[in-house]
Design an enzyme around this catalytic site. Structure first.
Site, PDB file in Angstrom:
ATOM      1  N   GLU A 285     -52.715  16.577   8.388  1.00 36.77           N
ATOM      2  CA  GLU A 285     -51.325  17.346   8.864  1.00 36.77           C
ATOM      3  C   GLU A 285     -50.253  16.899   7.371  1.00 36.77           C
ATOM      4  O   GLU A 285     -50.221  17.890   6.092  1.00 36.77           O
ATOM      5  CB  GLU A 285     -50.576  17.562   9.178  1.00 36.77           C
ATOM      6  CG  GLU A 285     -49.312  18.719   9.919  1.00 36.77           C
ATOM      7  CD  GLU A 285     -48.234  19.300  10.772  1.00 36.77           C
ATOM      8  OE1 GLU A 285     -49.244  19.376  11.539  1.00 36.77           O
ATOM      9  OE2 GLU A 285     -46.814  18.191  10.942  1.00 36.77           O
ATOM     10  N   HIS A 314     -73.135   7.517  22.724  1.00 39.78           N
ATOM     11  CA  HIS A 314     -74.833   9.064  23.182  1.00 39.78           C
ATOM     12  C   HIS A 314     -74.075   9.627  22.953  1.00 39.78           C
ATOM     13  O   HIS A 314     -74.708  10.783  23.788  1.00 39.78           O
ATOM     14  CB  HIS A 314     -74.706   8.230  24.694  1.00 39.78           C
ATOM     15  CG  HIS A 314     -75.005   6.557  25.132  1.00 39.78           C
ATOM     16  ND1 HIS A 314     -75.919   5.607  25.163  1.00 39.78           N
ATOM     17  CD2 HIS A 314     -73.995   5.521  25.149  1.00 39.78           C
ATOM     18  CE1 HIS A 314     -75.521   4.617  25.440  1.00 39.78           C
ATOM     19  NE2 HIS A 314     -74.299   4.782  24.873  1.00 39.78           N
ATOM     20  N   LYS A 428     -46.065  29.105  12.749  1.00 39.26           N
ATOM     21  CA  LYS A 428     -44.662  28.960  13.499  1.00 39.26           C
ATOM     22  C   LYS A 428     -44.056  30.306  13.316  1.00 39.26           C
ATOM     23  O   LYS A 428     -43.228  31.077  14.075  1.00 39.26           O
ATOM     24  CB  LYS A 428     -43.785  27.701  12.817  1.00 39.26           C
ATOM     25  CG  LYS A 428     -44.351  26.540  13.415  1.00 39.26           C
ATOM     26  CD  LYS A 428     -42.703  25.072  13.731  1.00 39.26           C
ATOM     27  CE  LYS A 428     -43.453  23.768  14.323  1.00 39.26           C
ATOM     28  NZ  LYS A 428     -42.221  23.114  14.001  1.00 39.26           N
TER      29      LYS A 428
HETATM   30  O1  PA5 Z   1     -45.228  16.914  12.122  1.00 39.40           O
HETATM   31  C1  PA5 Z   1     -44.826  17.689  12.170  1.00 39.40           C
HETATM   32  O2  PA5 Z   1     -43.440  17.649  11.617  1.00 39.40           O
HETATM   33  C2  PA5 Z   1     -44.413  18.888  12.677  1.00 39.40           C
HETATM   34  O3  PA5 Z   1     -46.627  18.008  13.518  1.00 39.40           O
HETATM   35  C3  PA5 Z   1     -43.917  18.763  14.458  1.00 39.40           C
HETATM   36  O4  PA5 Z   1     -44.018  17.380  14.801  1.00 39.40           O
HETATM   37  C4  PA5 Z   1     -44.428  19.893  15.476  1.00 39.40           C
HETATM   38  O5  PA5 Z   1     -44.931  21.085  14.616  1.00 39.40           O
HETATM   39  C5  PA5 Z   1     -43.811  19.564  16.486  1.00 39.40           C
HETATM   40  O6  PA5 Z   1     -41.457  20.051  15.173  1.00 39.40           O
HETATM   41  P1  PA5 Z   1     -40.470  19.897  16.005  1.00 39.40           P
HETATM   42  O7  PA5 Z   1     -39.913  18.302  16.499  1.00 39.40           O
HETATM   43  O8  PA5 Z   1     -39.650  20.161  15.209  1.00 39.40           O
HETATM   44  O9  PA5 Z   1     -40.720  21.314  17.482  1.00 39.40           O
END
Ligand code: PA5
Length: 459
Positions: A285, A314, A428
């Protein structure tokens, strides 16, 4: 803290010139690395980059410990509701720092439902006594659909059993000011911990969202932070050739430029298995980006792949040794296992078992790791090792911090923003539209039109 990075198996003299890296190449990148180190320091100082400061926030650890001590006897179960960065770090801490079968003999039992599969959640509800369950709702933004929906789902049961006192079984961890969870907390006097606004979801494992469940399960969170603090010193070295975070980032970015776009994380330890999942999100990400900082289209990133040694020897290792040479493999190795029983050949008439006599399972596991490393290196497959003396809170804190700092460095070297996630946000928004959230009508229409065009291709 005893964690180190061995990168000898990416060096040309060990794996050959074609797939190896000449140390001069890293030294050439060191100038860029020094600028990256300075840029990161600036971001820390001007308050835009917060995760570096988390290990030294001792007052937060004290607050977490006071809170967990005050509620521990009230609850027999703990349910952690969050997704992505709000769940993967806490899960990795649990599996590395507590007994694997903790829930069979300890309280509070710990659950981490990080998905909205209704059948899965219904089975979880059967396991807990709602009145004696603490629901920790974690969302940095406070509005993520999965987390909101899971909260609403659990609220059915909380309201049914606790009426207007439902809030006593809730704990929120969220942004200091913004978001829907804050609005709910204001209305209902719900205890809240905070994720500093300069700490992104996937860099937040050392905030209360990871510390609360770790402390509840009996992990030494002070030692965890101490290990991270010690690693932070190494990862802030301006002499970047001695900075493990820069070296890891430099190696990976050099390989990305050569088309090795897969990063395999392969711990030889079940306790470290979930760190691969957490790393997968962090690396993917943060670094998977279409644009550089000047808005040029670059489409960079490495696909993270999880593997577990020796199990996946394996399963996947055949591909790693002989398939496309498009991966950089990171092993995690544990020098000393807590339990290391010496084996005996109970079948002396089977001479082929004799080589195991007097050996340990840990010894076998680490020999297998060495063997895989040798096979990969002989076949010119780049591989690195993060070696820790043992699985301990200090070493886990150090390891998690190291990967976060390496990710930050890689972002700088790639000239991208490692701290946003526009691709996730796009998903989202589409979810909100599909679910009919107010303000998303235009998006909904767009999706419906596109879907109708696709029908003819469904068999
Ligand atoms: O790293 C990030 O920002 C995302 O992966 C969030 O952790 C994830 O989308 C969850 O978002 P939130 O903590 O705002 O609910």
């Amino acid at each position: 803290m005893k964690v180190n990075l061995d990168y000898s198996n990416v060096v040309s003299s060990n794996i050959g010139a074609k797939h190896g890296i000449d140390i001069n190449e890293i030294e050439l990148l060191a100038e860029k690395g020094r600028q990256a180190a300075q840029s990161l320091e600036q971001k820390i100082e001007n308050g835009t980059l917060g995760f570096y400061n988390l290990p030294s926030m001792h007052d937060i650890a004290d607050e977490v410990l006071n809170y967990t001590a005050s509620i521990k006897d009230r609850f027999t179960s703990y349910v952690h509701v969050g997704i992505g960065g709000s769940a993967l770090g806490p899960i990795a801490l649990q599996s590395s720092l507590r007994h694997t079968y903790y829930n069979n003999f300890q309280k509070p039992k710990m659950y981490f439902p990080d998905n909205v599969d209704p059948d899965w959640l219904a089975e979880l509800i059967e396991q807990v006594d709602i009145k004696k369950t603490l629901f920790h709702i974690v969302s940095k933004s406070g509005g993520t659909a999965e987390t909101a929906a899971t909260l609403l789902y659990f609220m059915n049961f909380l309201k049914e059993q606790l009426g207007e006192s439902f809030y006593k079984n809730l704990l929120f961890t969220t942004d200091p000011h913004k978001g829907l969870l804050n609005q709910i907390a204001l209305e209902n006097a719900i205890k809240c911990f905070r994720i500093p606004n300069n700490v992104g979801g996937r860099f937040s494992v050392l905030t209360p969202l990871g510390l609360v469940p770790a402390a509840l399960a009996g992990a030494d969170i002070k030692a965890l932070l101490k290990g991270a603090e010690e690693m932070a010193v190494l990862c802030r070295r301006q002499d970047v050739m001695k900075n493990p975070a820069f070296i890891y980032a430099a190696i990976h970015t050099i390989y990305m430029s050569r088309g090795k776009n897969i990063s395999v994380m392969m711990p030889y330890s079940n306790k470290l298995k979930d760190i691969s999942d957490w790393y997968g999100q962090l690396w993917a990400e943060s670094l998977g980006k279409r644009f550089d900082n000047q808005k040029n289209v670059i489409e960079v990133g490495q696909t993270p792949v999880k593997a577990l040694g020796a199990t996946d020897q394996h399963s996947q290792v055949q591909l790693y040794v002989e398939g496309p040479n498009d991966k950089v493999i990171t092993f995690m190795e544990v020098e000393n296992f807590k339990e290391n029983v010496i084996l005996k050949n109970h079948f002396p008439y089977i001479k082929d078992f004799n080589y195991l006599e007097g050996k340990t399972l840990g010894g076998l596991l680490n020999s297998e790791k060495k063997a895989t490393e040798i096979a990969l290196t002989n076949n010119e497959r780049p591989n690195l090792t993060i070696k820790m003396s043992e699985v301990s809170p200090e070493n886990i804190g150090a390891t998690l911090f190291f990967f976060q700092a390496a990710t930050a460095f890689a972002g700088e070297l790639l000239n991208i923003n490692a701290f946003d996630q526009p691709g996730v946000e796009e998903g989202k928004i589409a979810t909100y539209a599909l679910m009919g959230r107010e303000g998303y009508d235009k998006k909904k229409k767009e999706i419906e039109e596109a879907s109708s065009r696709k029908k003819e291709f469904i068999l």
